[in-house]
Motif scaffolding. Structure first.
Motif, PDB file in Angstrom:
ATOM      1  N   ARG A   1       0.854  -1.180   0.000  1.00 14.99           N
ATOM      2  CA  ARG A   1       0.000   0.000   0.000  1.00 14.99           C
ATOM      3  C   ARG A   1       0.894   1.235   0.000  1.00 14.99           C
ATOM      4  O   ARG A   1       1.918   1.252   0.678  1.00 14.99           O
ATOM      5  CB  ARG A   1      -0.863   0.043   1.265  1.00 14.99           C
ATOM      6  CG  ARG A   1      -1.999  -0.959   1.263  1.00 14.99           C
ATOM      7  CD  ARG A   1      -2.641  -1.040   2.638  1.00 14.99           C
ATOM      8  NE  ARG A   1      -1.788  -1.783   3.575  1.00 14.99           N
ATOM      9  CZ  ARG A   1      -1.990  -1.849   4.893  1.00 14.99           C
ATOM     10  NH1 ARG A   1      -3.002  -1.216   5.452  1.00 14.99           N
ATOM     11  NH2 ARG A   1      -1.176  -2.549   5.665  1.00 14.99           N
ATOM     12  N   VAL A   2       0.532   2.214  -0.782  1.00 13.74           N
ATOM     13  CA  VAL A   2       1.218   3.510  -0.742  1.00 13.74           C
ATOM     14  C   VAL A   2       0.152   4.519  -0.361  1.00 13.74           C
ATOM     15  O   VAL A   2      -0.846   4.664  -1.074  1.00 13.74           O
ATOM     16  CB  VAL A   2       1.830   3.867  -2.115  1.00 13.74           C
ATOM     17  CG1 VAL A   2       2.481   5.242  -2.064  1.00 13.74           C
ATOM     18  CG2 VAL A   2       2.848   2.815  -2.541  1.00 13.74           C
ATOM     19  N   GLN A   3       0.322   5.172   0.776  1.00 13.05           N
ATOM     20  CA  GLN A   3      -0.726   6.074   1.248  1.00 13.05           C
ATOM     21  C   GLN A   3      -0.117   7.283   1.919  1.00 13.05           C
ATOM     22  O   GLN A   3       0.987   7.224   2.459  1.00 13.05           O
ATOM     23  CB  GLN A   3      -1.672   5.334   2.192  1.00 13.05           C
ATOM     24  CG  GLN A   3      -1.010   4.675   3.387  1.00 13.05           C
ATOM     25  CD  GLN A   3      -1.948   3.697   4.102  1.00 13.05           C
ATOM     26  OE1 GLN A   3      -2.660   2.917   3.460  1.00 13.05           O
ATOM     27  NE2 GLN A   3      -1.961   3.752   5.417  1.00 13.05           N
ATOM     28  N   GLY A   4      -0.831   8.394   1.861  1.00 14.16           N
ATOM     29  CA  GLY A   4      -0.315   9.587   2.519  1.00 14.16           C
ATOM     30  C   GLY A   4      -0.863  10.855   1.926  1.00 14.16           C
ATOM     31  O   GLY A   4      -1.856  10.847   1.191  1.00 14.16           O
ATOM     32  N   LEU A   5      -0.203  11.944   2.271  1.00 13.51           N
ATOM     33  CA  LEU A   5      -0.584  13.272   1.817  1.00 13.51           C
ATOM     34  C   LEU A   5       0.619  13.891   1.147  1.00 13.51           C
ATOM     35  O   LEU A   5       1.734  13.770   1.647  1.00 13.51           O
ATOM     36  CB  LEU A   5      -0.970  14.150   3.021  1.00 13.51           C
ATOM     37  CG  LEU A   5      -2.164  13.697   3.860  1.00 13.51           C
ATOM     38  CD1 LEU A   5      -2.184  14.459   5.185  1.00 13.51           C
ATOM     39  CD2 LEU A   5      -3.462  13.934   3.095  1.00 13.51           C
ATOM     40  N   SER A   6       0.400  14.560   0.015  1.00  9.13           N
ATOM     41  CA  SER A   6       1.540  15.214  -0.610  1.00  9.13           C
ATOM     42  C   SER A   6       1.096  16.334  -1.543  1.00  9.13           C
ATOM     43  O   SER A   6       0.505  16.085  -2.584  1.00  9.13           O
ATOM     44  CB  SER A   6       2.388  14.193  -1.377  1.00  9.13           C
ATOM     45  OG  SER A   6       3.546  14.828  -1.878  1.00  9.13           O
TER      46      SER A   6
END
Ligand SMILES: [Zn+2]
Ligand SMILES: [Zn+2]
Length: 309
Positions: A21-26
Motif C-alpha cells: 500500500r502507498v498512502q499519505g498526503l503530498s
C-alpha cells in the motif's frame, strides 16, 4: 447569514500496488508524508496523520518544512500511544539539526521524547526488516537532500554449485566455502524533492517495483520554475519513463495550483500507452478509488471462484 463551517481536511491518498500500500498526503510546499505500511516505513513527515503512526521507520529526504514539520509530533505521539521510539533515518549531514530540533522540544515540554536517529552516509544502509534494507543516496535539491531505495537481499546458491546434492553442499559449507551470493531485488524507491539527475538512473531506482517521485510542476510554461526550485517537471517524468523499468511510478508533490487532470492529459500526449499505464498520482482520489473498487471486485470474484472449486 451565518459563517460557513471550515472545509473538511482531505483524506489520505491511497493506492494498493500489490503487495504494497502507498498512502499519505503530498502537496508541494505544504506537506508530504508517504507511508508503505508493509515495509514499516514512512517517507518524510511534513505533517503527521494518525494513520502513519504505526510505521516505526521514518526516512527524511531533506529539511524543508513541508517534509519535516510533523517529525517531532510523530516521535511524541508514538511514545504517547505506547508504540515505542520512532527510528529516524536521515542523511548524516542533517542529523545534527534534527537532534537540535528534538532537544528544543525537550526544553519546551520539560520532558524527553525518545527516538532513535540513524544517520547514513551516501550509499549507507540500514536493515528495516529481515533481509530488507534501506539505502540512502544523494539527490539534487538542497544541501544533504537524499532519496532512498528499499531492497531485498536474497541469498542464492552460486551458479557453479547449482544441481549439487545437499550433502556435497553441506560439506562445502563446513569447509568454510562461500557457496552463496546475494541477489538484490529493488522493492520501493523514493526520490524526495530533486532536480533531474543521476539518482534517477540508478539501478536500485530504475528497476524498483514501485518508484515514488515528485512532479511539482506540470504546465508547459512552468519549466523555468521547476528548474529554479530544483524540482521535476512533467516533461522530465515523460523522458524518464523511457528508461524506467519499474512496475509502478507514483507521482507526488504536485503543486496545489496544478491540475492533476491536465497533468494526465499532457503526460498521455508525451508517452506510450504502456508507459502511461504505469503512472499513478497519489492525490488523484477519484481515479485511485475507481481502481481500488475494481481490485476489490476482482478479489471477491476470485474468492467466489475458489469457494466453488
Ligand atoms: Zn517539498
Ligand atoms: Zn524541498
Amino acid at each position: 447569514m451565518i459563517p460557513k463551517p471550515p472545509p473538511r481536511e482531505g483524506s489520505l491518498g491511497f493506492l494498493f500496488l500489490p503487495p504494497y500500500r502507498v498512502q499519505g498526503l503530498s502537496v508541494a510546499g505544504e506537506q508530504t508524508v508517504i507511508q508503505v505500511p508493509e515495509l514499516d516505513t514512512c517517507f518524510d513527515m511534513g505533517t503527521c496523520p494518525r494513520a502513519v503512526l504505526p510505521s516505526k521507520f521514518v526516512a527524511i529526504s531533506h529539511g524543508h518544512m513541508d517534509h519535516i514539520g510533523g517529525l517531532g509530533y510523530f516521535c511524541s505521539q508514538r511514545n504517547f500511544q505506547g508504540m515505542g521510539p520512532a527510528k529516524i533515518v536521515c542523511h548524516e549531514g542533517l542529523a545534527p539539526a534534527i537532534q537540535k530540533m528534538m532537544a528544543g522540544f525537550t526544553e519546551l515540554e520539560g520532558q524527553t521524547t525518545p527516538y532513535e536517529l540513524i544517520p547514513l552516509a551516501p550509499e549507507g544502509e540500514v536493515e528495516i526488516k529481515n533481509a530488507i534494507w534501506m539505502r540512502m543516496f544523494e539527490t539534487e535539491h538542497t544541501q544533504h537532500s537524499c532519496g532512498y531505495a528499499i531492497v531485498e537481499k536474497r541469498s542464492k546458491l552460486r551458479d557453479e554449485f547449482a544441481g549439487q546434492p545437499q550433502e556435497k553442499l553441506r560439506e562445502l559449507r563446513e569447509k568454510g566455502e562461500d557457496i552463496t551470493r546475494i541477489q538484490e531485488v529493488p522493492l520501493v524507491a523514493y526520490l524526495g524533492d530533486t532536480s533531474p539527475g543521476a539518482a534517477m538512473l540508478r539501478n536500485d531506482v530504475r528497476t524498483a517495483q514501485i518508484v515514488i517521485a515528485e512532479c511539482t510542476f506540470v504546465e508547459k510554461d512552468h519549466k523555468a520554475r521547476a528548474e529554479a526550485g530544483n524540482h521535476l517537471h512533467l516533461t522530465d517524468i515523460a523522458e524518464w519513463l523511457g528508461v524506467l523499468e519499474c512496475e509502478h511510478l507514483v507521482l507526488v508533490h504536485v503543486s496545489r495550483r496544478s491540475n492533476i487532470a491536465v497533468a494526465q492529459k499532457n503526460l498521455r500526449a508525451m508517452v506510450s500507452k504502456e508507459q502511461y499505464e504505469k503512472v499513478h498520482f497519489l492525490m488523484d482520489y477519484r481515479t485511485n478509488r475507481d481502481r481500488y473498487d475494481r481490485q476489490a471486485e476482482e478479489a471477491l470474484r476470485m474468492e467466489a471462484a475458489r469457494a466453488k472449486a
